[in-house]
Write a protein that holds these residues in place. Structure first.
Motif, PDB file in Angstrom:
ATOM      1  N   GLY A  40      76.596  -0.956  16.139  1.00  0.00           N
ATOM      2  CA  GLY A  40      77.214  -1.896  16.143  1.00  0.00           C
ATOM      3  C   GLY A  40      78.179  -1.575  17.511  1.00  0.00           C
ATOM      4  N   LEU A  41      78.691  -0.617  17.513  1.00  0.00           N
ATOM      5  CA  LEU A  41      79.807   0.045  18.326  1.00  0.00           C
ATOM      6  C   LEU A  41      79.010   0.545  19.741  1.00  0.00           C
ATOM      7  CD1 LEU A  41      82.513   1.576  16.217  1.00  0.00           C
ATOM      8  CD2 LEU A  41      82.621  -0.441  17.365  1.00  0.00           C
ATOM      9  N   GLY A  42      77.673   0.650  19.911  1.00  0.00           N
ATOM     10  CA  GLY A  42      76.950   1.020  20.944  1.00  0.00           C
ATOM     11  C   GLY A  42      76.471   2.427  20.817  1.00  0.00           C
ATOM     12  N   GLY A  43      76.785   3.344  19.708  1.00  0.00           N
ATOM     13  CA  GLY A  43      76.495   4.687  19.814  1.00  0.00           C
ATOM     14  C   GLY A  43      77.435   5.277  20.823  1.00  0.00           C
ATOM     15  N   GLY A  44      77.240   6.707  20.621  1.00  0.00           N
ATOM     16  CA  GLY A  44      78.023   7.468  21.620  1.00  0.00           C
ATOM     17  C   GLY A  44      79.140   8.217  20.870  1.00  0.00           C
ATOM     18  N   ASP A  45      80.003   8.747  21.662  1.00  0.00           N
ATOM     19  CA  ASP A  45      81.164   9.448  21.198  1.00  0.00           C
ATOM     20  C   ASP A  45      82.131   8.573  20.361  1.00  0.00           C
ATOM     21  OD1 ASP A  45      80.197  11.770  22.195  1.00  0.00           O
ATOM     22  OD2 ASP A  45      81.480  11.758  23.755  1.00  0.00           O
ATOM     23  N   ILE A  46      82.404   7.412  20.858  1.00  0.00           N
ATOM     24  CA  ILE A  46      83.610   6.566  20.325  1.00  0.00           C
ATOM     25  C   ILE A  46      83.005   6.280  19.037  1.00  0.00           C
ATOM     26  CG2 ILE A  46      84.712   4.400  20.523  1.00  0.00           C
ATOM     27  CD1 ILE A  46      84.877   4.939  23.568  1.00  0.00           C
ATOM     28  N   ALA A  47      81.699   5.892  19.039  1.00  0.00           N
ATOM     29  CA  ALA A  47      81.185   5.239  17.900  1.00  0.00           C
ATOM     30  C   ALA A  47      81.008   6.365  16.746  1.00  0.00           C
ATOM     31  CB  ALA A  47      79.827   4.873  17.967  1.00  0.00           C
ATOM     32  N   THR A  48      80.959   7.685  17.144  1.00  0.00           N
ATOM     33  CA  THR A  48      80.859   8.748  16.198  1.00  0.00           C
ATOM     34  C   THR A  48      82.181   8.869  15.572  1.00  0.00           C
ATOM     35  OG1 THR A  48      79.029   9.687  17.546  1.00  0.00           O
ATOM     36  CG2 THR A  48      80.138  10.949  15.899  1.00  0.00           C
ATOM     37  N   TYR A  49      83.208   8.809  16.565  1.00  0.00           N
ATOM     38  CA  TYR A  49      84.640   9.213  16.004  1.00  0.00           C
ATOM     39  C   TYR A  49      85.036   8.196  15.128  1.00  0.00           C
ATOM     40  CZ  TYR A  49      84.698  12.755  19.761  1.00  0.00           C
ATOM     41  OH  TYR A  49      84.485  13.967  20.534  1.00  0.00           O
ATOM     42  N   ALA A  50      84.662   6.770  15.211  1.00  0.00           N
ATOM     43  CA  ALA A  50      85.033   5.766  14.340  1.00  0.00           C
ATOM     44  C   ALA A  50      84.383   5.898  13.169  1.00  0.00           C
ATOM     45  CB  ALA A  50      84.659   4.423  15.227  1.00  0.00           C
ATOM     46  N   VAL A  51      83.261   6.292  12.926  1.00  0.00           N
ATOM     47  CA  VAL A  51      82.355   6.300  11.864  1.00  0.00           C
ATOM     48  C   VAL A  51      83.124   7.660  11.122  1.00  0.00           C
ATOM     49  CG1 VAL A  51      80.236   6.976  10.792  1.00  0.00           C
ATOM     50  CG2 VAL A  51      80.313   5.354  12.489  1.00  0.00           C
ATOM     51  N   LEU A  52      83.131   8.793  11.807  1.00  0.00           N
ATOM     52  CA  LEU A  52      83.779   9.924  11.052  1.00  0.00           C
ATOM     53  C   LEU A  52      85.261   9.717  10.643  1.00  0.00           C
ATOM     54  CD1 LEU A  52      82.388  12.762  13.135  1.00  0.00           C
ATOM     55  CD2 LEU A  52      81.642  12.143  11.015  1.00  0.00           C
ATOM     56  N   GLY A  53      86.114   9.138  11.583  1.00  0.00           N
ATOM     57  CA  GLY A  53      87.407   8.872  11.046  1.00  0.00           C
ATOM     58  C   GLY A  53      87.604   7.756  10.017  1.00  0.00           C
ATOM     59  N   SER A  54      86.790   6.784   9.905  1.00  0.00           N
ATOM     60  CA  SER A  54      86.866   5.798   8.776  1.00  0.00           C
ATOM     61  C   SER A  54      86.226   6.524   7.589  1.00  0.00           C
ATOM     62  CB  SER A  54      85.927   4.527   9.136  1.00  0.00           C
ATOM     63  OG  SER A  54      84.612   4.866   9.240  1.00  0.00           O
ATOM     64  N   THR A  55      85.318   7.613   7.693  1.00  0.00           N
ATOM     65  CA  THR A  55      84.650   8.185   6.267  1.00  0.00           C
ATOM     66  C   THR A  55      85.984   9.036   5.858  1.00  0.00           C
ATOM     67  OG1 THR A  55      82.597   7.990   7.150  1.00  0.00           O
ATOM     68  CG2 THR A  55      83.104   9.711   5.625  1.00  0.00           C
ATOM     69  N   ILE A  56      86.518   9.569   6.731  1.00  0.00           N
ATOM     70  CA  ILE A  56      87.662  10.692   6.254  1.00  0.00           C
ATOM     71  C   ILE A  56      88.887   9.919   5.756  1.00  0.00           C
ATOM     72  CG2 ILE A  56      89.355  12.264   7.183  1.00  0.00           C
ATOM     73  CD1 ILE A  56      87.301  13.052   9.050  1.00  0.00           C
ATOM     74  N   VAL A  57      89.247   8.871   6.272  1.00  0.00           N
ATOM     75  CA  VAL A  57      90.355   8.080   5.559  1.00  0.00           C
ATOM     76  C   VAL A  57      89.783   7.634   4.173  1.00  0.00           C
ATOM     77  CG1 VAL A  57      91.554   5.874   6.091  1.00  0.00           C
ATOM     78  CG2 VAL A  57      91.336   7.365   7.819  1.00  0.00           C
ATOM     79  N   LEU A  58      88.649   7.071   4.340  1.00  0.00           N
ATOM     80  CA  LEU A  58      88.333   6.593   2.708  1.00  0.00           C
ATOM     81  C   LEU A  58      88.114   7.611   1.651  1.00  0.00           C
ATOM     82  CD1 LEU A  58      86.783   4.206   1.157  1.00  0.00           C
ATOM     83  CD2 LEU A  58      84.520   5.218   1.943  1.00  0.00           C
ATOM     84  N   LEU A  59      87.698   8.760   2.144  1.00  0.00           N
ATOM     85  CA  LEU A  59      87.661   9.942   1.199  1.00  0.00           C
ATOM     86  C   LEU A  59      89.044  10.320   0.655  1.00  0.00           C
ATOM     87  CD1 LEU A  59      85.123  12.245   2.595  1.00  0.00           C
ATOM     88  CD2 LEU A  59      84.906  10.918   0.494  1.00  0.00           C
ATOM     89  N   LEU A  60      90.124  10.293   1.602  1.00  0.00           N
ATOM     90  CA  LEU A  60      91.575  10.588   1.296  1.00  0.00           C
ATOM     91  C   LEU A  60      92.021   9.590   0.503  1.00  0.00           C
ATOM     92  CD1 LEU A  60      92.952  11.809   4.808  1.00  0.00           C
ATOM     93  CD2 LEU A  60      92.622  13.218   2.637  1.00  0.00           C
ATOM     94  N   LEU A  61      91.795   8.248   0.755  1.00  0.00           N
ATOM     95  CA  LEU A  61      92.086   7.110  -0.145  1.00  0.00           C
ATOM     96  C   LEU A  61      91.599   7.189  -1.410  1.00  0.00           C
ATOM     97  CD1 LEU A  61      92.109   4.115   2.413  1.00  0.00           C
ATOM     98  CD2 LEU A  61      94.293   5.169   1.314  1.00  0.00           C
ATOM     99  N   LEU A  62      90.162   7.645  -1.526  1.00  0.00           N
ATOM    100  CA  LEU A  62      89.577   7.694  -2.837  1.00  0.00           C
ATOM    101  C   LEU A  62      90.393   8.764  -3.767  1.00  0.00           C
ATOM    102  CD1 LEU A  62      85.935   6.993  -2.257  1.00  0.00           C
ATOM    103  CD2 LEU A  62      87.475   5.774  -3.584  1.00  0.00           C
ATOM    104  N   VAL A  63      90.472  10.067  -2.906  1.00  0.00           N
ATOM    105  CA  VAL A  63      91.134  11.034  -3.884  1.00  0.00           C
ATOM    106  C   VAL A  63      92.651  10.549  -4.245  1.00  0.00           C
ATOM    107  CG1 VAL A  63      92.127  13.504  -3.663  1.00  0.00           C
ATOM    108  CG2 VAL A  63      89.741  12.712  -2.755  1.00  0.00           C
TER     109      VAL A  63
END
Length: 154
Positions: A40-63
């Motif tokens: 949805g974000l068009g792929g590329g670097d920005i989309a990768t950073y958005a997905v990785l960043g949200s995954t890291i934030v989610l993991l920290l919130l879960l812990v």
């Protein structure tokens, strides 16, 4: 349009995980949801950073959530706040290492676990794999933790 499809499939799989727990379906659903975000974000670097960043934030919130959940008012409703300690007199199982070498009688059939009478006490025992009939003479060959391993005495 393709990204909306993956987002919806991901949400549906994560909802299925709430009904049928196990972890795999929810993890696949999360990955498909993130793939939908990525496309949805068009792929590329920005989309990768958005997905990785949200995954890291989610993991920290879960812990953080799981570490502090039992201390919250709702967590106290779901968890048992008491402990059974030895200091309070609770003992999980008496280890009787002095039974090794003693002879007794199978009180119940040992198939392979059962109860034996040794020194006028009923003791939980397990055989080395053989079935032993009730009334047979047995000997304790090993004591491992709280397991009393016996063999038939001929």
């Amino acid at each position: 349009m393709d990204s909306i499809f993956w987002l919806v499939i991901g949400i549906l799989l994560m909802a299925v995980e709430l009904v049928i727990p196990g972890g795999i379906v929810g993890l696949i659903g999360y990955c498909l949801f993130m793939w939908g975000v990525f496309t949805g974000l068009g792929g590329g670097d920005i989309a990768t950073y958005a997905v990785l960043g949200s995954t890291i934030v989610l993991l920290l919130l879960l812990v953080t959530f799981f570490n502090h959940f039992s201390k919250t008012w709702i967590g106290k409703l779901f968890t048992l706040g008491q402990r059974s300690t030895t200091k309070q007199g609770y003992v999980s199982n008496d280890v009787q290492s002095d039974l090794q070498g003693k002879i007794g009688v199978a009180h119940t059939p040992l198939r392979p676990a059962g109860i034996a009478r040794i020194d006028d006490m009923l003791i939980d025992v397990v055989t080395e794999g053989d079935f032993i009939d009730a009334g047979a003479t047995i000997v304790v060959v090993r004591v491992i933790g709280s397991r009393n391993i016996v063999r038939q005495q001929f």
